[in-house]
Motif scaffolding. Structure first.
Motif, PDB file in Angstrom:
ATOM      1  N   LEU A 166     -11.573  11.318  14.629  1.00 34.13           N
ATOM      2  CA  LEU A 166     -11.288  11.088  13.220  1.00 34.13           C
ATOM      3  C   LEU A 166     -12.492  11.373  12.343  1.00 34.13           C
ATOM      4  CD1 LEU A 166      -9.232   7.778  13.394  1.00 34.13           C
ATOM      5  CD2 LEU A 166      -8.388  10.028  12.744  1.00 34.13           C
ATOM      6  N   SER A 167     -13.698  11.244  12.878  1.00 37.02           N
ATOM      7  CA  SER A 167     -14.887  11.368  12.035  1.00 37.02           C
ATOM      8  C   SER A 167     -15.646  12.670  12.190  1.00 37.02           C
ATOM      9  CB  SER A 167     -15.855  10.213  12.344  1.00 37.02           C
ATOM     10  OG  SER A 167     -16.273  10.273  13.688  1.00 37.02           O
ATOM     11  N   GLN A 168     -15.474  13.381  13.295  1.00 43.51           N
ATOM     12  CA  GLN A 168     -16.404  14.455  13.603  1.00 43.51           C
ATOM     13  C   GLN A 168     -16.262  15.673  12.689  1.00 43.51           C
ATOM     14  OE1 GLN A 168     -15.609  15.577  17.632  1.00 43.51           O
ATOM     15  NE2 GLN A 168     -13.480  16.109  17.256  1.00 43.51           N
ATOM     16  N   HIS A 169     -15.073  15.917  12.119  1.00 39.66           N
ATOM     17  CA  HIS A 169     -14.872  17.144  11.365  1.00 39.66           C
ATOM     18  C   HIS A 169     -15.357  17.064   9.920  1.00 39.66           C
ATOM     19  CE1 HIS A 169     -12.722  18.900  14.667  1.00 39.66           C
ATOM     20  NE2 HIS A 169     -11.874  17.883  14.700  1.00 39.66           N
ATOM     21  N   TYR A 170     -15.232  15.910   9.297  1.00 38.22           N
ATOM     22  CA  TYR A 170     -15.420  15.852   7.853  1.00 38.22           C
ATOM     23  C   TYR A 170     -16.658  15.086   7.412  1.00 38.22           C
ATOM     24  CZ  TYR A 170     -10.798  17.810   7.612  1.00 38.22           C
ATOM     25  OH  TYR A 170      -9.726  18.643   7.762  1.00 38.22           O
ATOM     26  N   TYR A 171     -17.224  14.277   8.258  1.00 37.41           N
ATOM     27  CA  TYR A 171     -18.304  13.414   7.803  1.00 37.41           C
ATOM     28  C   TYR A 171     -19.532  14.153   7.303  1.00 37.41           C
ATOM     29  CZ  TYR A 171     -21.902   9.891   7.668  1.00 37.41           C
ATOM     30  OH  TYR A 171     -22.916   9.095   7.267  1.00 37.41           O
ATOM     31  N   PRO A 172     -20.099  15.157   8.044  1.00 34.84           N
ATOM     32  CA  PRO A 172     -21.335  15.772   7.562  1.00 34.84           C
ATOM     33  C   PRO A 172     -21.215  16.365   6.165  1.00 34.84           C
ATOM     34  CG  PRO A 172     -20.917  16.358   9.836  1.00 34.84           C
ATOM     35  CD  PRO A 172     -19.684  15.673   9.333  1.00 34.84           C
ATOM     36  N   ARG A 173     -20.092  17.083   5.902  1.00 35.82           N
ATOM     37  CA  ARG A 173     -19.940  17.709   4.598  1.00 35.82           C
ATOM     38  C   ARG A 173     -19.735  16.656   3.517  1.00 35.82           C
ATOM     39  NH1 ARG A 173     -15.804  22.511   4.252  1.00 35.82           N
ATOM     40  NH2 ARG A 173     -14.364  20.858   4.877  1.00 35.82           N
ATOM     41  N   SER A 174     -18.931  15.609   3.772  1.00 26.21           N
ATOM     42  CA  SER A 174     -18.693  14.583   2.765  1.00 26.21           C
ATOM     43  C   SER A 174     -19.954  13.779   2.503  1.00 26.21           C
ATOM     44  CB  SER A 174     -17.554  13.659   3.200  1.00 26.21           C
ATOM     45  OG  SER A 174     -17.907  12.927   4.349  1.00 26.21           O
ATOM     46  N   LEU A 175     -20.798  13.609   3.528  1.00 23.64           N
ATOM     47  CA  LEU A 175     -22.043  12.890   3.354  1.00 23.64           C
ATOM     48  C   LEU A 175     -22.901  13.582   2.309  1.00 23.64           C
ATOM     49  CD1 LEU A 175     -24.192  10.808   4.227  1.00 23.64           C
ATOM     50  CD2 LEU A 175     -24.869  12.386   6.033  1.00 23.64           C
ATOM     51  N   MET A 176     -23.030  14.907   2.410  1.00 20.90           N
ATOM     52  CA  MET A 176     -23.851  15.661   1.475  1.00 20.90           C
ATOM     53  C   MET A 176     -23.276  15.579   0.072  1.00 20.90           C
ATOM     54  SD  MET A 176     -26.491  17.467   0.885  1.00 20.90           S
ATOM     55  CE  MET A 176     -27.048  17.871   2.552  1.00 20.90           C
ATOM     56  N   SER A 177     -21.987  15.841  -0.088  1.00 21.55           N
ATOM     57  CA  SER A 177     -21.390  15.835  -1.413  1.00 21.55           C
ATOM     58  C   SER A 177     -21.431  14.446  -2.044  1.00 21.55           C
ATOM     59  CB  SER A 177     -19.946  16.340  -1.346  1.00 21.55           C
ATOM     60  OG  SER A 177     -19.145  15.496  -0.553  1.00 21.55           O
ATOM     61  N   HIS A 178     -21.225  13.407  -1.264  1.00 21.07           N
ATOM     62  CA  HIS A 178     -21.277  12.051  -1.792  1.00 21.07           C
ATOM     63  C   HIS A 178     -22.686  11.695  -2.233  1.00 21.07           C
ATOM     64  CE1 HIS A 178     -17.386  10.673   0.452  1.00 21.07           C
ATOM     65  NE2 HIS A 178     -17.189  11.669  -0.383  1.00 21.07           N
ATOM     66  N   LYS A 179     -23.678  12.113  -1.472  1.00 19.98           N
ATOM     67  CA  LYS A 179     -25.070  11.843  -1.855  1.00 19.98           C
ATOM     68  C   LYS A 179     -25.401  12.541  -3.166  1.00 19.98           C
ATOM     69  CE  LYS A 179     -29.867  12.709  -0.549  1.00 19.98           C
ATOM     70  NZ  LYS A 179     -30.110  13.497  -1.778  1.00 19.98           N
ATOM     71  N   GLU A 180     -24.959  13.785  -3.304  1.00 25.23           N
ATOM     72  CA  GLU A 180     -25.242  14.522  -4.530  1.00 25.23           C
ATOM     73  C   GLU A 180     -24.571  13.878  -5.737  1.00 25.23           C
ATOM     74  OE1 GLU A 180     -25.801  18.991  -2.601  1.00 25.23           O
ATOM     75  OE2 GLU A 180     -23.891  18.408  -3.516  1.00 25.23           O
ATOM     76  N   LEU A 181     -23.332  13.406  -5.556  1.00 26.97           N
ATOM     77  CA  LEU A 181     -22.643  12.731  -6.660  1.00 26.97           C
ATOM     78  C   LEU A 181     -23.373  11.466  -7.079  1.00 26.97           C
ATOM     79  CD1 LEU A 181     -18.927  13.122  -5.516  1.00 26.97           C
ATOM     80  CD2 LEU A 181     -19.954  14.107  -7.574  1.00 26.97           C
ATOM     81  N   LEU A 182     -23.786  10.684  -6.108  1.00 25.37           N
ATOM     82  CA  LEU A 182     -24.535   9.467  -6.406  1.00 25.37           C
ATOM     83  C   LEU A 182     -25.850   9.783  -7.103  1.00 25.37           C
ATOM     84  CD1 LEU A 182     -24.229   7.036  -3.349  1.00 25.37           C
ATOM     85  CD2 LEU A 182     -23.794   6.492  -5.746  1.00 25.37           C
ATOM     86  N   GLU A 183     -26.537  10.800  -6.608  1.00 24.56           N
ATOM     87  CA  GLU A 183     -27.831  11.171  -7.180  1.00 24.56           C
ATOM     88  C   GLU A 183     -27.681  11.597  -8.634  1.00 24.56           C
ATOM     89  OE1 GLU A 183     -31.480  14.309  -6.244  1.00 24.56           O
ATOM     90  OE2 GLU A 183     -29.964  13.878  -4.705  1.00 24.56           O
ATOM     91  N   GLN A 184     -26.676  12.416  -8.915  1.00 25.20           N
ATOM     92  CA  GLN A 184     -26.448  12.867 -10.284  1.00 25.20           C
ATOM     93  C   GLN A 184     -26.091  11.701 -11.193  1.00 25.20           C
ATOM     94  OE1 GLN A 184     -23.597  16.056 -10.346  1.00 25.20           O
ATOM     95  NE2 GLN A 184     -24.771  17.332  -8.912  1.00 25.20           N
ATOM     96  N   LEU A 185     -25.276  10.789 -10.685  1.00 22.51           N
ATOM     97  CA  LEU A 185     -24.896   9.627 -11.468  1.00 22.51           C
ATOM     98  C   LEU A 185     -26.116   8.794 -11.827  1.00 22.51           C
ATOM     99  CD1 LEU A 185     -22.750   7.664 -12.604  1.00 22.51           C
ATOM    100  CD2 LEU A 185     -22.638   6.631 -10.327  1.00 22.51           C
ATOM    101  N   MET A 186     -26.981   8.565 -10.849  1.00 21.88           N
ATOM    102  CA  MET A 186     -28.154   7.722 -11.084  1.00 21.88           C
ATOM    103  C   MET A 186     -29.186   8.415 -11.952  1.00 21.88           C
ATOM    104  SD  MET A 186     -28.630   5.597  -7.522  1.00 21.88           S
ATOM    105  CE  MET A 186     -28.527   7.012  -6.434  1.00 21.88           C
ATOM    106  N   GLN A 187     -29.314   9.732 -11.821  1.00 21.32           N
ATOM    107  CA  GLN A 187     -30.217  10.472 -12.694  1.00 21.32           C
ATOM    108  C   GLN A 187     -29.754  10.380 -14.141  1.00 21.32           C
ATOM    109  OE1 GLN A 187     -30.148  14.363 -10.895  1.00 21.32           O
ATOM    110  NE2 GLN A 187     -31.969  13.962  -9.622  1.00 21.32           N
ATOM    111  N   GLY A 188     -28.443  10.378 -14.334  1.00 24.81           N
ATOM    112  CA  GLY A 188     -27.887  10.310 -15.676  1.00 24.81           C
ATOM    113  C   GLY A 188     -28.181   9.008 -16.390  1.00 24.81           C
ATOM    114  N   VAL A 189     -28.439   7.948 -15.643  1.00 23.54           N
ATOM    115  CA  VAL A 189     -28.744   6.654 -16.261  1.00 23.54           C
ATOM    116  C   VAL A 189     -30.208   6.277 -16.061  1.00 23.54           C
ATOM    117  CG1 VAL A 189     -26.387   5.802 -16.094  1.00 23.54           C
ATOM    118  CG2 VAL A 189     -27.956   5.424 -14.192  1.00 23.54           C
ATOM    119  N   GLY A 190     -31.014   7.262 -15.660  1.00 19.36           N
ATOM    120  CA  GLY A 190     -32.453   7.047 -15.615  1.00 19.36           C
ATOM    121  C   GLY A 190     -32.990   6.292 -14.423  1.00 19.36           C
TER     122      GLY A 190
END
Length: 230
Positions: A8-32
């Protein structure tokens, strides 16, 4: 041979990990937020994915190094906004979870590291189209510790007509205890009073899955407008 949890985890986790990190990073950069990249990495490492982080309590979020009270509040607000958008969007592309095969296929596509704790709840409409996929009680690993009242309250907030409860474990699946059976039947009874149908409760282990419906613990049928083949 891979276990169901590994499959259940082996196919999608690495790619979602990267995209989720980038989304979080952009969100936090936006609020300083200073050192947003490091904090985003710590959050994803702790919770496994952005949805699981947003579903975590403010207390658990604040345990991550670099997460302030204001940031935890912001993430909870994002969660509320996302849930509101999900409720109000047209559900043409939402997966339908009307059979075990459809359910397992959906879990395979969406499973992330971290899903092995707590109760994962899939809320759906009258046609078994998914409204929300949430982690409740992520802090608790026992299978008989969820709150029926909390689950029903959340279903009402989402205007959901039905729900599926999932627990995923890396160990072997044991036959449900009397406490688990009583709690499940209590949930079914209370939900039924509000016309909310508990479609399934499933425990996915290292080599098999256990269906409460197949075992006869969930035996009532939904309305004719909500056919299922579980």
């Amino acid at each position: 041979m891979h276990s169901p949890t590994e499959k259940l985890s082996q196919h999608y986790y690495p790619r979602s990990l990267m995209s989720h990190k980038e989304l979080l990073e952009q969100l936090m950069q936006g609020v300083g937020v200073s050192d947003a990249s490091s904090v985003a990495s710590s959050i994803i490492e702790r919770f496994g994915s952005l949805p699981l982080a947003l579903s975590a309590s403010a207390l658990r979020l604040s345990e991550v190094n670099g997460v302030t009270g204001d940031l935890a509040s912001l993430l909870k607000t994002v969660k509320k906004v996302a849930a509101g958008m999900a409720r109000n969007r047209i559900e043409l592309n939402s997966p339908r979870l009307s059979s075990i095969s459809e359910l397992l296929d959906y879990l395979q596509r969406t499973m992330t590291v971290g899903d092995t704790r707590g109760t994962r709840v899939l809320f759906s409409d009258r046609r078994q189209r998914l409204i929300a996929d949430e982690i409740l009680h992520a802090e608790v690993a026992t299978r008989s510790s969820f709150s029926p009242v909390q689950l029903i309250r959340r279903a009402l907030e989402l205007s959901a007509s039905s729900m599926i409860l999932i627990q995923i474990t890396n160990s072997e699946v044991d036959y449900p205890s009397e406490a688990e059976i009583r709690l499940t039947k209590k949930l079914v009874a209370i939900a039924g009073l509000l016309n909310i149908f508990v479609i399934e409760r499933m425990i996915i282990g290292s080599s098999e899955h256990l269906s409460f419906r197949k075992m006869g613990i969930l035996s009532s049928e939904p309305s004719s407008s909500s056919p299922i083949s579980f």
